[in-house]
Design a protein around this motif. Sequence first.
Motif, PDB file in Angstrom:
ATOM      1  N   GLU A 278       0.649  -1.367   0.137  1.00  0.00           N
ATOM      2  CA  GLU A 278      -0.118  -0.006  -0.165  1.00  0.00           C
ATOM      3  C   GLU A 278       0.804   1.404   0.025  1.00  0.00           C
ATOM      4  O   GLU A 278       0.510   2.117  -0.642  1.00  0.00           O
ATOM      5  CB  GLU A 278      -1.015   0.069   1.287  1.00  0.00           C
ATOM      6  CG  GLU A 278      -2.175  -0.925   1.152  1.00  0.00           C
ATOM      7  CD  GLU A 278      -1.684  -2.492   1.652  1.00  0.00           C
ATOM      8  OE1 GLU A 278      -2.519  -3.212   1.727  1.00  0.00           O
ATOM      9  OE2 GLU A 278      -0.488  -2.718   1.955  1.00  0.00           O
ATOM     10  N   SER A 279       1.837   1.132   0.739  1.00  0.00           N
ATOM     11  CA  SER A 279       2.930   2.439   0.917  1.00  0.00           C
ATOM     12  C   SER A 279       3.557   2.738  -0.488  1.00  0.00           C
ATOM     13  O   SER A 279       3.717   3.691  -0.794  1.00  0.00           O
ATOM     14  CB  SER A 279       3.825   2.313   2.025  1.00  0.00           C
ATOM     15  OG  SER A 279       4.635   1.478   2.060  1.00  0.00           O
ATOM     16  N   PHE A 280       3.918   1.721  -1.366  1.00  0.00           N
ATOM     17  CA  PHE A 280       4.450   1.764  -2.584  1.00  0.00           C
ATOM     18  C   PHE A 280       3.591   2.353  -3.551  1.00  0.00           C
ATOM     19  O   PHE A 280       3.991   3.091  -3.993  1.00  0.00           O
ATOM     20  CB  PHE A 280       4.733   0.291  -3.088  1.00  0.00           C
ATOM     21  CG  PHE A 280       5.316   0.112  -4.528  1.00  0.00           C
ATOM     22  CD1 PHE A 280       6.449   0.405  -4.773  1.00  0.00           C
ATOM     23  CD2 PHE A 280       4.310  -0.274  -5.232  1.00  0.00           C
ATOM     24  CE1 PHE A 280       6.897   0.766  -6.098  1.00  0.00           C
ATOM     25  CE2 PHE A 280       4.701  -0.225  -6.625  1.00  0.00           C
ATOM     26  CZ  PHE A 280       5.994   0.291  -7.181  1.00  0.00           C
ATOM     27  N   LEU A 281       2.631   1.948  -3.385  1.00  0.00           N
ATOM     28  CA  LEU A 281       1.515   2.395  -4.560  1.00  0.00           C
ATOM     29  C   LEU A 281       1.073   3.811  -4.403  1.00  0.00           C
ATOM     30  O   LEU A 281       0.816   4.399  -5.045  1.00  0.00           O
ATOM     31  CB  LEU A 281      -0.066   1.492  -4.583  1.00  0.00           C
ATOM     32  CG  LEU A 281       0.165   0.050  -4.960  1.00  0.00           C
ATOM     33  CD1 LEU A 281      -0.822  -0.646  -4.646  1.00  0.00           C
ATOM     34  CD2 LEU A 281       0.660   0.093  -6.505  1.00  0.00           C
ATOM     35  N   ASP A 282       0.986   4.176  -2.834  1.00  0.00           N
ATOM     36  CA  ASP A 282       0.707   5.558  -2.519  1.00  0.00           C
ATOM     37  C   ASP A 282       1.748   6.563  -2.766  1.00  0.00           C
ATOM     38  O   ASP A 282       1.454   7.712  -3.146  1.00  0.00           O
ATOM     39  CB  ASP A 282       0.567   5.607  -1.030  1.00  0.00           C
ATOM     40  CG  ASP A 282      -0.878   5.011  -0.625  1.00  0.00           C
ATOM     41  OD1 ASP A 282      -1.740   4.708  -1.584  1.00  0.00           O
ATOM     42  OD2 ASP A 282      -1.176   4.709   0.310  1.00  0.00           O
ATOM     43  N   GLN A 283       3.090   5.978  -2.818  1.00  0.00           N
ATOM     44  CA  GLN A 283       4.395   6.986  -3.106  1.00  0.00           C
ATOM     45  C   GLN A 283       5.055   6.920  -4.202  1.00  0.00           C
ATOM     46  O   GLN A 283       6.140   7.324  -4.527  1.00  0.00           O
ATOM     47  CB  GLN A 283       5.264   6.797  -1.796  1.00  0.00           C
ATOM     48  CG  GLN A 283       4.541   6.983  -0.748  1.00  0.00           C
ATOM     49  CD  GLN A 283       5.620   6.492   0.666  1.00  0.00           C
ATOM     50  OE1 GLN A 283       6.908   6.873   0.578  1.00  0.00           O
ATOM     51  NE2 GLN A 283       4.988   5.646   1.436  1.00  0.00           N
ATOM     52  N   THR A 284       4.300   5.982  -5.332  1.00  0.00           N
ATOM     53  CA  THR A 284       4.958   5.804  -6.544  1.00  0.00           C
ATOM     54  C   THR A 284       4.166   6.172  -7.691  1.00  0.00           C
ATOM     55  O   THR A 284       2.748   6.060  -7.468  1.00  0.00           O
ATOM     56  CB  THR A 284       5.650   4.441  -6.730  1.00  0.00           C
ATOM     57  OG1 THR A 284       4.573   3.631  -6.701  1.00  0.00           O
ATOM     58  CG2 THR A 284       6.859   4.263  -5.783  1.00  0.00           C
ATOM     59  N   ASP A 285       4.452   6.337  -8.842  1.00  0.00           N
ATOM     60  CA  ASP A 285       3.698   6.671 -10.097  1.00  0.00           C
ATOM     61  C   ASP A 285       3.866   5.574 -11.031  1.00  0.00           C
ATOM     62  O   ASP A 285       5.166   5.059 -10.935  1.00  0.00           O
ATOM     63  CB  ASP A 285       4.095   8.213 -10.920  1.00  0.00           C
ATOM     64  CG  ASP A 285       3.665   9.413  -9.914  1.00  0.00           C
ATOM     65  OD1 ASP A 285       2.805   9.159  -9.178  1.00  0.00           O
ATOM     66  OD2 ASP A 285       5.008   9.997 -10.013  1.00  0.00           O
TER      67      ASP A 285
END
Length: 232
Positions: free
Chosen positions: A46-53
């Motif tokens: 979830e943090s990866f998806l929230d912080q990357t494009d």
Amino acid sequence: MRNKLGLPPDYNPCVYIIDDDESVRSSVESLVECMGFTSNSFESAESFLDQTDPDICGCIFTDLRLLGMNGLELIKQLKVSGYHAPAILVSGFLEVPLTVDAISAGALSVLSKPYPEQDLWDNIIAAIKHDSDNYIARKWLDETEKKMATLSEEEKIVMDLLLEGHANKKIAHSLDVSERTISMRRKTLLEKLGVDNIVELAKQKTKLELLESQLNSSVIIDPNTELESERN
């Protein structure tokens, strides 16, 4: 390592590490640093998806077992969200059905824990080279599609008829215009597309369609590689 892989000057890959074990993240970060690449770590999908494009370059290293969304679910979400970077899935409980599901979902490779450091090294290299090839292909496609977009509707019609093998005179007759008009449209469209003749136009159009198909199927052909027709 960049020079050895032949990476484009404007391609700057990063290895995205997703694991809820800090020691694993640190270990992979150290390996990536030794390879000469940058890394970015996350403790959850979830943090990866929230912080990357979706347009990130490089590759994604993810454990299967994560708090919240697991690694396989993440790989499926990557495709839905439009990410292009290839993923490496690792698991200490690897079985054939899981491997099949992961590859089907879009994982480039699957590693079983514990894995030799050399195996991870090789998989990261393969993933970055794969992504680099994709990057080159997408860039070529974007540039070619922009050129195609500059054509007027009349020029597009002439282009299609030329690619069907019709001569200027026949095209002029079918469109009820002068042969001189067709010659001018032909000259203009070739200049806009950056090709010298109809043979080169046909090769460009074929390569465009082939790369689009390969990109959609996640099997990429380097656009710098000549087609069979270009070698003959």
